[in-house]
Enzyme design. Structure first.
Site, PDB file in Angstrom:
ATOM      1  N   LYS A 101       0.782  -1.117   0.027  1.00  0.00           N
ATOM      2  CA  LYS A 101      -0.062  -0.121   0.168  1.00  0.00           C
ATOM      3  C   LYS A 101       1.001   1.265  -0.110  1.00  0.00           C
ATOM      4  CE  LYS A 101      -3.704  -2.724   2.271  1.00  0.00           C
ATOM      5  NZ  LYS A 101      -4.534  -2.865   3.291  1.00  0.00           N
ATOM      6  N   LYS A 196      -5.644   5.941   1.723  1.00  0.00           N
ATOM      7  CA  LYS A 196      -6.186   6.031   2.978  1.00  0.00           C
ATOM      8  C   LYS A 196      -5.218   6.064   4.173  1.00  0.00           C
ATOM      9  CE  LYS A 196      -5.390   1.436   4.323  1.00  0.00           C
ATOM     10  NZ  LYS A 196      -3.975   1.269   4.516  1.00  0.00           N
ATOM     11  N   ARG A 260      -0.763   0.936  11.934  1.00  0.00           N
ATOM     12  CA  ARG A 260       0.309   1.653  12.105  1.00  0.00           C
ATOM     13  C   ARG A 260       0.251   3.320  11.841  1.00  0.00           C
ATOM     14  NH1 ARG A 260       2.207  -2.766   9.634  1.00  0.00           N
ATOM     15  NH2 ARG A 260       2.431  -1.632   7.620  1.00  0.00           N
ATOM     16  N   ASN A 261      -0.505   3.555  10.794  1.00  0.00           N
ATOM     17  CA  ASN A 261      -0.751   4.902  10.555  1.00  0.00           C
ATOM     18  C   ASN A 261      -1.793   5.722  11.358  1.00  0.00           C
ATOM     19  OD1 ASN A 261       0.671   5.413   7.622  1.00  0.00           O
ATOM     20  ND2 ASN A 261      -0.623   3.346   7.484  1.00  0.00           N
TER      21      ASN A 261
END
Lengths: 342, 557
Positions: A101, A196, A260-261
């Site tokens: 991603k 996203k 994580r984000n």
């Protein structure tokens, strides 16, 4: 079903290998030999128990020869290097469905002031450019690795311009706990899964600041609109953003501390510095890079207030509150302005 | 690296004996060929036979569409016996209806389907007669050279040298490689399409390369005069009726092309479909029959002799296109709409008359063959091996394999066809030869355009003649700047330049002005005594300018 390969032993790669093992024999490639040995002997890695039908290898030739269907799940920053190593053993018979991603950028994003579209490649574009493989696809969706490894039910989307790639991917991966949907909107699915990530950072910030569900719903909805604007500027249709890789993944990552984000945003809101946060993360948070990339592509004229605000917070030392004020005071547009018919 | 050269004279045939040419062997055994075509159509038409009742519906639909075609858009070329055939089909369909309740009628429906396919294939099928071909081989260069070298005042001079033909008709490319590949496989040539002159030009060029004859689809409207129609038929032209758009006909046409390719018959397609109306290089291809090369390659690998099919894009570069005025007007009036300019009036006689006019007045042309590719757009090396874009040798069979086996997948093939189409477009662009006329037209139009920056193209085309005059110095500077840029592009293998572009600016300018659209009633460019450059037709200037419009040269004027 013949043997299927997974490239990369990150959390998602391992989870995917376990899911594939429900249908077929799996060979997983580890860059480091000791990791391959550990997986094969201890049957455990990164907290995940490894299915007995999964075998690890450090031998590129072996995995490329034995498996014609490969799932590369490697961080975007290492993707090109991985392809260079694999290239001598890849041929047009291989099918590659990547699960990365992130975007490949031709330049050092810290050294440039703007980017050209041609300098930004999705992973499938990179595969096509760097190898002789033509049948390429991607897998994306709300697939938090930890939940997958706990065998919680989930779904995903495999996108490719080749129906055959989608079919083969489904055959290998679809099971009673993992539903695999198909799409031919590769670019849209890839971009949705990349974009996203930074929306998730913003969601983490809101959570960290103590905002509730209304705020988050606003963020997710307008975040999706922003993703669609970007996608359209790059030639993707809005369709993919309405599916699992778009709204589906947004709902998962924007609500989960497993992301994580999300954790990056949350910890920023709790006063940690970006360097501290990155040090604590065991794997890459692609969203941080994505914010920068979106900013560098601003010349293409799409609307990206959230990315702008995040850029100011992450790279320009703004307070989160300042960033929030910035987006909340922008003029408001039509609710569904991201649809073509508007 | 391709070893490009210009051929000086016709080369000896790669396969000497015409009876050994695949086109001869295939058409000489017409019955077997058509039988194969039919069985391939049936194999690919399960969409109409699997579901019960669907076939009957399709047959009725075909009958209806054929009736409409014959009554609403009749052409002189239509065979008078055709009506009889379709009324026979109508009767049969009716008789099936009357016994419908008495039992299974699928067998009768299938027999009707069989008859229709037979009818189509028999109408389509080409022939190859060595005697006709030999005649053409001998006669054409003389006729062509006389026409091409003769300005009207010397038109009737009986003996002009064939060698002079090559002063005006330059054939370039890696000729030795193409000839070598012919020995290893089947050649498919895909040219750009600007003019009705393209077919005779490319036909003569391919003969001069010494390649066995090519089969190609020609519109039925071109088969009106019996003697000429027979001649074309005997030279490998199969009939294509573009009025027929229903699936069975398209499937039959595709199967025809596929089976011919699997029989190693060299083929010619215009991937752009109709001629370029705007004068621009093709930007999007229609693909249509192009996909048959992929299907045929798969069949060769799976069930056939394994022979490889090589794709050779070719660009045809003219100083003058007779139909330019009609084409550009059509383009301007009707942008985006798909229409064929060829109609009832475009018959063989009309075509010949116009071709004659074009070559008698044409100041020259260049036919440029691009490096050969496989059916996936990979370049092929000296020995015909495919080399992918990353420089790796790849096997064409791998593109068709799934789990180790060669498998047909129509959707996959359609994607491969798109990839091939994109590669062909790239080769068209890189193998376009810039002629002096292209350069001057481009520069002139751009100078005028820059002068009226705020105007739309349509407004610019409507400017009065006085407003479009260009000073000689400004024109020459523009020529020099664009030429410099073109040289850079040539070094980067992005375009080819004709020798004329090496001329000093003055000569280059004069040559370009003389040659651009040289025989239109209105001049495209002219230099007056004061040294001003002017045009009588902005539309034609725009048309000839468009040839270079996709190379980002605008900023250099």
């Amino acid at each position: 079903m013949k043997k299927v390969g997974v490239i990369g032993t990150g959390n998602f790669g391992l989870a995917l290998a376990n899911l594939l093992a429900l249908n077929c024999e799996v060979l997983i490639y580890a860059r480091r030999e000791e990791i391959a040995n550990k997986i094969n002997t201890e049957r455990e890695h990164k907290g995940q128990t490894i299915n007995e039908k999964v075998r690890a290898t450090n031998n590129i030739e072996e995995i490329a020869t034995d498996c014609k269907l490969l799932f590369p799940i490697v961080p975007s920053s290492n993707f090109k290097e991985m392809l260079e190593k694999f290239n001598p053993f890849l041929n047009p018979e291989h099918i590659l469905i990547h699960g990365t991603k992130g975007l490949h950028i031709e330049k050092d994003i810290n050294e440039v002031e703007e980017l050209n579209k041609t300098e930004v490649l999705t992973m499938s574009e990179l595969i096509l450019r760097e190898t002789s493989v033509v049948r390429v696809g991607c897998i994306a969706g709300p697939n938090l690795a930890k939940e997958l490894s706990n065998k919680e039910i989930a779904g995903t989307v495999i996108a490719s311009r080749y129906n055959e790639v989608v079919r083969e991917g489904k055959k290998a991966l679809n099971s009673s706990i993992f539903r695999v949907y198909g799409s031919n909107q590769v670019l849209g699915v890839e971009l949705a899964s990349v974009l996203k990530n930074y929306i998730a950072i913003a969601a983490g910030m809101l959570e960290g600041l103590g905002y509730g569900d209304n705020s988050k719903a606003l963020l997710i909805t307008r975040g999706m609109a922003e993703m669609v604007f970007f996608g359209k500027a790059f030639g993707a249709s809005e369709k993919a953003f309405m599916g699992l890789a778009g709204i589906g993944d947004l709902m998962a990552t924007c609500n989960s501390k497993l992301s994580r984000n999300f954790r990056v945003g949350y910890n920023l809101a709790k006063g940690k510095s970006i360097d501290e946060i990155l040090e604590d993360l065991s794997e890459v948070a692609e969203g941080i890079k994505t914010v920068k990339v979106v900013k560098l592509l601003a010349g293409y004229g799409f609307n990206s207030p959230l990315a702008d605000a995040l850029h100011k917070v992450i790279y320009e030392d703004w307070e989160i509150k300042q960033g929030l004020d910035y987006v909340m005071n922008l003029p408001v547009s039509d609710d569904t302005d991201f649809f073509s018919s508007n | 690296m391709p070893n490009r050269k210009t051929i000086e004279k016709p080369l000896p045939p790669v396969i000497e004996n015409m009876e050994d040419w695949p086109i001869y062997k295939t058409y000489n055994n017409e019955e077997e060929f058509l039988e194969k075509v039919k069985s391939y159509v049936l194999k690919n038409s399960s969409w109409m036979t699997v579901e019960s009742g669907k076939l009957r519906e399709e047959l009725k639909n075909i009958l209806y569409q054929e009736k409409i075609r014959l009554t609403k858009t009749p052409w002189k070329s239509d065979d008078p016996k055709e009506k009889l055939f379709w009324s026979g089909i109508k009767k049969q369909i009716r008789s099936v209806k009357s016994i419908e309740n008495k039992g299974d009628t699928a067998e009768i429906d299938e027999k009707i389907l069989d008859e229709i396919i037979d009818f189509y294939t028999k109408e389509m099928v080409a022939n190859f007669k060595p005697s006709s071909f030999r005649f053409a081989q001998k006669a054409l260069p003389y006729v062509y050279s006389r026409l091409i070298n003769s300005f009207p005042q010397i038109l009737f001079k009986v003996f002009s040298s064939v060698d002079k033909l090559y002063d005006r008709m330059k054939i370039q490319g890696d000729i030795d490689h193409i000839r070598k590949l012919q020995e290893m496989g089947t050649i498919v040539v895909v040219p750009t399409h600007y003019s009705n002159l393209d077919s005779p030009t490319i036909g003569l060029s391919l003969n001069n390369l010494g390649l066995p004859a090519f089969t190609y689809g020609a519109g039925v409207n071109l088969f009106t005069i019996k003697a000429l129609s027979n001649f074309m038929h005997n030279m490998g032209a199969y009939k294509v009726d573009r009025r027929r758009k229903h699936r069975l006909y398209i499937e039959t046409l595709k199967s025809y092309s596929t089976i011919a390719l699997t029989k190693d018959v060299n083929s010619l397609f215009y991937p752009g479909g109709s001629r370029s109306h705007s004068g621009e290089l093709e930007e999007k291809l229609k693909l249509g029959l192009l996909g048959t090369v992929i299907d045929a390659q798969r069949i060769n690998l799976k069930d056939g002799n394994g022979k490889k099919i090589f794709i050779i894009p070719a660009t045809l570069n003219y100083h003058y296109v007779l139909e330019a005025k009609k084409l550009i007007e059509h383009h301007l009036k009707d942008q985006g709409k798909e229409q064929y300019l060829e109609d009832e009036n475009t018959n063989t006689y009309g075509l010949l008359k116009r071709t004659y006019k074009v070559i008698t007045s044409n100041p020259g042309m260049t036919i440029s063959f691009a490096p050969a590719m496989d059916v996936f757009g990979n370049r092929v090396d000296e020995d015909g091996n495919s080399i992918s874009a990353v420089g790796k040798e790849v096997k064409v069979a791998d593109y068709f394999k799934l789990n180790g086996k060669i498998v047909r997948d129509v959707q996959r093939d359609s994607q491969y066809t798109q990839i091939l189409g994109e590669r062909i477009l790239q080769e068209f662009k890189e193998n376009t030869v810039v002629l002096s006329s292209n350069l001057v037209a481009f520069v002139a139009f751009q100078i005028i355009r820059k002068r009226f920056k705020q105007f739309s193209v349509f407004e610019i085309l409507g400017l009065p003649q006085d407003e479009t005059k260009i000073a000689e110095l400004e024109f020459k500077i523009g020529i020099d700047h664009v030429r410099d840029r073109l040289k850079v592009l040539e070094r980067e293998d992005k375009i080819l330049l004709s020798e004329e572009l090496e001329l000093p600016t003055e000569e280059l300018m004069i040559s370009g002005i003389e040659k651009v659209g040289s025989s239109h009633p209105k001049y495209v460019l002219k230099k007056n005594k004061k040294g001003e450059i002017s045009t009588q037709s902005m539309k034609l200037l725009y048309y000839y300018h468009n040839k270079l419009s996709s190379y980002g040269l605008e900023d250099y004027v």
